[in-house]
Enzyme design. Structure first.
Site, short mmCIF file in Angstrom:
data_model
loop_
_atom_site.label_atom_id
_atom_site.label_comp_id
_atom_site.label_asym_id
_atom_site.label_seq_id
_atom_site.Cartn_x
_atom_site.Cartn_y
_atom_site.Cartn_z
N HIS A 68 -43.31 -24.60 2.06
CA HIS A 68 -43.15 -26.06 2.17
C HIS A 68 -44.44 -26.77 2.58
O HIS A 68 -44.41 -27.72 3.37
CB HIS A 68 -42.04 -26.40 3.17
CG HIS A 68 -40.67 -26.09 2.68
ND1 HIS A 68 -40.36 -25.83 1.37
CD2 HIS A 68 -39.48 -25.96 3.35
CE1 HIS A 68 -39.06 -25.57 1.25
NE2 HIS A 68 -38.50 -25.65 2.43
N HIS A 127 -35.87 -33.08 1.45
CA HIS A 127 -35.13 -31.97 2.04
C HIS A 127 -33.96 -32.47 2.90
O HIS A 127 -33.66 -31.90 3.94
CB HIS A 127 -36.08 -31.13 2.90
CG HIS A 127 -35.67 -29.71 3.07
ND1 HIS A 127 -34.56 -29.33 3.77
CD2 HIS A 127 -36.23 -28.56 2.63
CE1 HIS A 127 -34.46 -28.02 3.76
NE2 HIS A 127 -35.45 -27.52 3.08
N GLU A 175 -32.36 -29.81 -3.36
CA GLU A 175 -33.79 -30.13 -3.42
C GLU A 175 -34.28 -30.11 -4.88
O GLU A 175 -34.63 -29.06 -5.42
CB GLU A 175 -34.58 -29.13 -2.59
CG GLU A 175 -34.15 -29.04 -1.12
CD GLU A 175 -34.60 -27.74 -0.47
OE1 GLU A 175 -35.80 -27.40 -0.59
OE2 GLU A 175 -33.76 -27.07 0.15
C1 G6D Z 1 -35.06 -21.47 5.15
O1 G6D Z 1 -34.98 -20.26 3.09
C2 G6D Z 1 -34.69 -21.51 3.68
C3 G6D Z 1 -35.48 -22.57 2.97
O2 G6D Z 1 -35.04 -22.67 1.63
C4 G6D Z 1 -35.27 -23.90 3.69
O3 G6D Z 1 -36.02 -24.90 3.05
C5 G6D Z 1 -35.71 -23.77 5.14
O4 G6D Z 1 -34.97 -22.75 5.76
C6 G6D Z 1 -35.47 -25.04 5.92
O5 G6D Z 1 -36.37 -21.00 5.28
#
Ligand code: G6D
Length: 347
Positions: A105, A179, A311
């Site tokens: 991210h 998100h 998302e």
């Molecule tokens: C965890 O694997 C999930 C991700 O997809 C998510 O975006 C994140 O938590 C907030 O890592």
């Protein structure tokens, strides 16, 4: 239609403001210039009760303390990049490995964790905010001086239109998303397992043990990943499918979207519906499997499955899979993406 600005505190040594958009039907959206966070979306249920349907904190510091990306914009690149490095134009770029050996991210100082400039918008029939940010060359290891804009517009048709725009002076990567964790029960009265989802997708990406795409597209036929005719989210929790088990009993997967069929999330008890229309190739369905206990969210005890993310984005780790649609933004090109969230009620 109106936009109201309120200074709510300080983060990163800067004042942080909240912007509340209101339409003529009583729908409200609150967003912050910190990380373009959507901290509240208030819509009616079938009895007209207006309640909040996204996970968000009342205290600004909680967003940094419990960084679960509640409501944040995500970038430069949503999802994971394997090994926290990539090659572009024969040069290797090393990114922060903020999740074990991988990059997640956009890194610790991704777009979720910076303060954006904000310009309020009030034009006939819409109210909104345009957020803009300049990401300098080599920020979080990415090449190119990048100018990004994220615009939230609320309409009198109870639509939240999110549009993204980016330009760069050097080839780089860009794959943006929002998100938000949705919970249509209203004020998190229930978890999302009784929500039903309709999603026109015949394949999803297989993940490895680090939740990185293997490159294989798995067919949804005869699996808990087939949402084409609607399915309760709890099916993924009760499922023995190895991909559901892998991600902590639930979903955390990119689905390839078939054409422009809207995605539809419904909560039958409240009657609330969310329809999502996007120009993006994929949507990551994440059922909040990693939400830990131990803190409270607007007075509700945190726990797994308290919210579901949709998302919309390009495919994660696309830079390492030449058969995925490219997320390279070339010098001189413009990045455009748009997703519309429409809120309604079933009678
Ligand atoms: C965890 O694997 C999930 C991700 O997809 C998510 O975006 C994140 O938590 C907030 O890592």
């Amino acid at each position: 239609m109106k936009v109201v600005k309120e200074e709510i505190g300080r983060l990163l040594n800067q004042p942080i403001s909240a912007y509340t958009l209101k339409n003529d039907n009583g729908m409200e959206i609150t967003c912050l210039d910190y990380g373009c966070i959507i901290s509240a979306i208030k819509v009616p249920d079938r009895n007209g009760h207006i309640e909040n349907i996204v996970l968000g904190f009342d205290q600004l510091d909680d967003y940094r303390k419990w960084s679960l990306y509640f409501g944040n914009v995500i970038g430069r690149v949503a999802g994971r990049i394997k090994g926290a490095e990539f090659e572009l134009n024969s040069k290797t770029y090393v990114l922060p490995n903020n999740e074990n050996r991988n990059h997640l991210h956009g890194g610790e100082r991704g777009f979720h964790n910076v303060v954006w400039k904000a310009k309020m918008i009030q034009i006939e029939g819409t109210a909104g905010v345009q957020f803009s940010y300049f990401s300098p060359d080599d920020e979080e290891g990415y090449p190119g001086n990048l100018h990004v804009k994220v615009t939230y517009l609320l309409t009198n048709q109870n639509e939240l239109v999110i549009s993204y725009h980016g330009t760069t002076d050097e080839d780089t990567l860009l794959n943006l998303t929002n998100h938000s964790y949705f919970n249509l029960s209203g004020n998190m009265k229930r978890d999302i397992l009784e929500h039903s989802l309709t999603l026109n997708s015949s394949s999803f990406l297989e993940l490895d043990s680090e939740f990185i795409p293997t490159g294989s597209f798995l067919n949804v036929d005869q699996t808990p990943f087939d949402f084409r005719n609607g399915r309760m989210l709890k099916d993924g929790v009760l499922s023995s499918h190895p991909q559901n088990k892998l991600v902590g009993s639930g979903y955390d997967h990119p689905f390839i979207l078939n054409g422009d069929h809207p995605i539809c999330l419904m909560d039958h008890e409240s009657g609330r519906c969310l329809t999502v229309a996007t120009d993006q190739a994929a949507v990551v369905l994440y059922t909040g499997n990693q939400i830990p206990s131990g803190f409270s969210i607007q007075g509700v005890k945190s726990r797994k499955y308290l919210g579901v993310c949709l998302e919309t984005q390009g495919l994660p780790d696309a830079i390492h899979h030449t058969h995925f649609p490219s997320i390279v933004l070339k010098k001189g090109d413009e990045y455009h993406a748009k997703t519309t969230y429409t809120f309604s009620v079933m009678k």
